[in-house]
Design a protein around this motif. Structure first.
Motif, short mmCIF file in Angstrom:
data_model
loop_
_atom_site.label_atom_id
_atom_site.label_comp_id
_atom_site.label_asym_id
_atom_site.label_seq_id
_atom_site.Cartn_x
_atom_site.Cartn_y
_atom_site.Cartn_z
N GLY A 154 -30.56 -1.53 -12.76
CA GLY A 154 -30.17 -1.53 -14.16
C GLY A 154 -29.39 -0.29 -14.56
N GLU A 155 -28.99 -0.24 -15.84
CA GLU A 155 -28.26 0.91 -16.38
C GLU A 155 -29.09 1.56 -17.47
N ALA A 156 -29.21 2.89 -17.41
CA ALA A 156 -29.99 3.62 -18.41
C ALA A 156 -29.59 5.08 -18.42
N ILE A 157 -29.79 5.71 -19.56
CA ILE A 157 -29.61 7.15 -19.70
C ILE A 157 -30.81 7.72 -20.44
N ALA A 158 -31.11 8.99 -20.17
CA ALA A 158 -32.27 9.63 -20.78
C ALA A 158 -31.84 10.44 -21.99
N ASN A 159 -32.76 10.56 -22.95
CA ASN A 159 -32.53 11.38 -24.12
C ASN A 159 -33.85 12.00 -24.55
N GLY A 160 -33.83 13.31 -24.83
CA GLY A 160 -35.06 14.01 -25.15
C GLY A 160 -35.20 14.40 -26.60
N ALA A 161 -34.45 13.74 -27.50
CA ALA A 161 -34.48 14.11 -28.92
C ALA A 161 -35.85 13.83 -29.54
N SER A 162 -36.26 14.71 -30.44
CA SER A 162 -37.41 14.42 -31.29
C SER A 162 -36.95 13.53 -32.43
N VAL A 163 -37.68 12.45 -32.68
CA VAL A 163 -37.27 11.54 -33.75
C VAL A 163 -37.42 12.18 -35.12
N THR A 164 -38.09 13.32 -35.19
CA THR A 164 -38.21 14.02 -36.47
C THR A 164 -36.96 14.84 -36.80
N ASP A 165 -36.05 14.97 -35.86
CA ASP A 165 -34.83 15.76 -36.03
C ASP A 165 -33.64 14.82 -36.19
N PHE A 166 -33.19 14.64 -37.45
CA PHE A 166 -32.14 13.65 -37.71
C PHE A 166 -30.84 13.98 -37.00
N ASP A 167 -30.48 15.25 -36.92
CA ASP A 167 -29.25 15.63 -36.23
C ASP A 167 -29.32 15.23 -34.75
N ALA A 168 -30.48 15.48 -34.14
CA ALA A 168 -30.66 15.13 -32.73
C ALA A 168 -30.64 13.62 -32.54
N VAL A 169 -31.20 12.89 -33.50
CA VAL A 169 -31.21 11.43 -33.43
C VAL A 169 -29.78 10.88 -33.55
N GLN A 170 -29.00 11.44 -34.47
CA GLN A 170 -27.60 11.03 -34.61
C GLN A 170 -26.83 11.29 -33.32
N ALA A 171 -27.10 12.42 -32.69
CA ALA A 171 -26.45 12.73 -31.41
C ALA A 171 -26.87 11.73 -30.33
N MET A 172 -28.12 11.29 -30.37
CA MET A 172 -28.60 10.29 -29.40
C MET A 172 -27.85 8.97 -29.57
N VAL A 173 -27.69 8.55 -30.81
CA VAL A 173 -26.96 7.30 -31.07
C VAL A 173 -25.50 7.45 -30.64
N GLN A 174 -24.92 8.60 -30.91
CA GLN A 174 -23.54 8.84 -30.49
C GLN A 174 -23.42 8.84 -28.97
#
Length: 305
Positions: free
Chosen positions: A66-86
């Protein structure tokens, strides 16, 4: 029977480094989704953090083809979450599915609970889901497609000793789902809630061994796949555990019109059994239906006065 297939779809699963989240990510990938595996890598109480948990799941998915990428953002950090979506948009060009699974526990009876522990649990469960949903929402609106799964709990729906913070956050997610399912419908964004009963890291020590064995977390995953699928319902609370699947509803009884007189409080007290009688109760499709029922009965009473 329709086949549930995620080929060409991109999914984000939060809290996917272990437990249910890991199984959600693996199941989506096995059915063709490209998956962002998000996990802060902290302890059950939310302390600490490490990207290795998410990367291990990514490695599992890739090993299976399969295809996957990892992300370590805290969901409490909106800037980090936006970066994850980007990150997902940059990698694959879209986001089709969001599974809001990240959560922590800080259990204590309400009298002994520190307000900081109450606030943090609400921040992770409720605001974490708000942040992730807010970040994916414009992309889903633009592509006229989205599937969002909120993770609620029987503790929120029905209560559980020692989990005032967790229960409050989990029922708040149902309220969020109720409104977003209405607002998203015209864009084919379907929003649902999953109430899992499963033996995970968060339930160790809370149940007997034989019960934990019956509550394999794998049995919850089919409900998530249904709610994340193209054929998903909208505005549904699905409960899942031990291979059993139920739906929970927030209902409205028929009620009783009592009018407004000086003795209405006493008459309401006397009529409580009738007011709370579940016979003929309905599942309102929006909050305005409560007011509609109340006004309808008031006008009917006035017409017969």
């Amino acid at each position: 029977m329709s086949t549930i297939d995620f080929s060409g779809r991109v999914a984000i699963v939060t809290g996917a480094g272990g437990g249910l989240g890991r199984l959600h990510a693996l199941a989506l990938a096995a059915r063709g989704a490209k998956v962002v595996v998000n996990d802060l890598g902290g302890a059950v109480d939310g302390s600490g953090g490490s990207a290795t948990a998410a990367q291990r799941v990514v490695d599992e998915i890739r090993a299976a083809g399969g295809e996957a990428i990892a992300n370590g953002a805290s969901v409490t950090d909106f800037d980090a979450v936006q970066a994850m979506v980007q990150q997902a948009i940059d990698q694959w060009g879209r986001v089709d599915v969001l599974v809001n699974n990240a959560g922590i526990l800080r259990d204590k009876s309400f009298s002994k609970m520190e307000l900081a522990d109450f606030r943090l649990v609400v921040d992770v469960h409720l605001m974490g889901a708000v942040h992730c949903t807010k970040a994916v929402w414009p992309h889903m609106v633009a592509q006229k497609y989205g599937r969002i799964v909120m993770t609620t709990s029987s503790s929120g729906l029905y209560g559980n000793f020692g989990q005032a913070n967790y229960g409050a956050a989990k029922l708040a997610l149902v309220g969020l789902m109720q409104t977003l399912s209405i607002e998203g419908a015209k864009h084919d964004i379907r929003v649902n809630a999953l109430a899992p009963t499963a033996a995970t890291r968060m339930t160790e020590g809370l149940m007997p061994a034989e019960v934990l064995e019956a509550l394999k977390p794998e049995a919850v995953v089919p409900a998530m796949l249904v709610m994340a699928s193209e054929q998903a319902p909208n505005r549904t609370i699905l409960c899942a555990g031990a291979g059993t699947y139920e739906a929970a509803h927030i209902t409205l009884t028929q009620g009783v019109h009592l009018g407004l007189t000086p003795d209405t409080p006493e008459r309401l007290l006397a009529a409580l059994n009738e007011v709370t009688d579940s016979a003929g109760e309905t599942v309102p499709m929006s909050g305005s239906e409560q007011g509609t029922n109340e006004v309808k009965q008031a006008l009917a009473a006035r017409a017969h006065a």
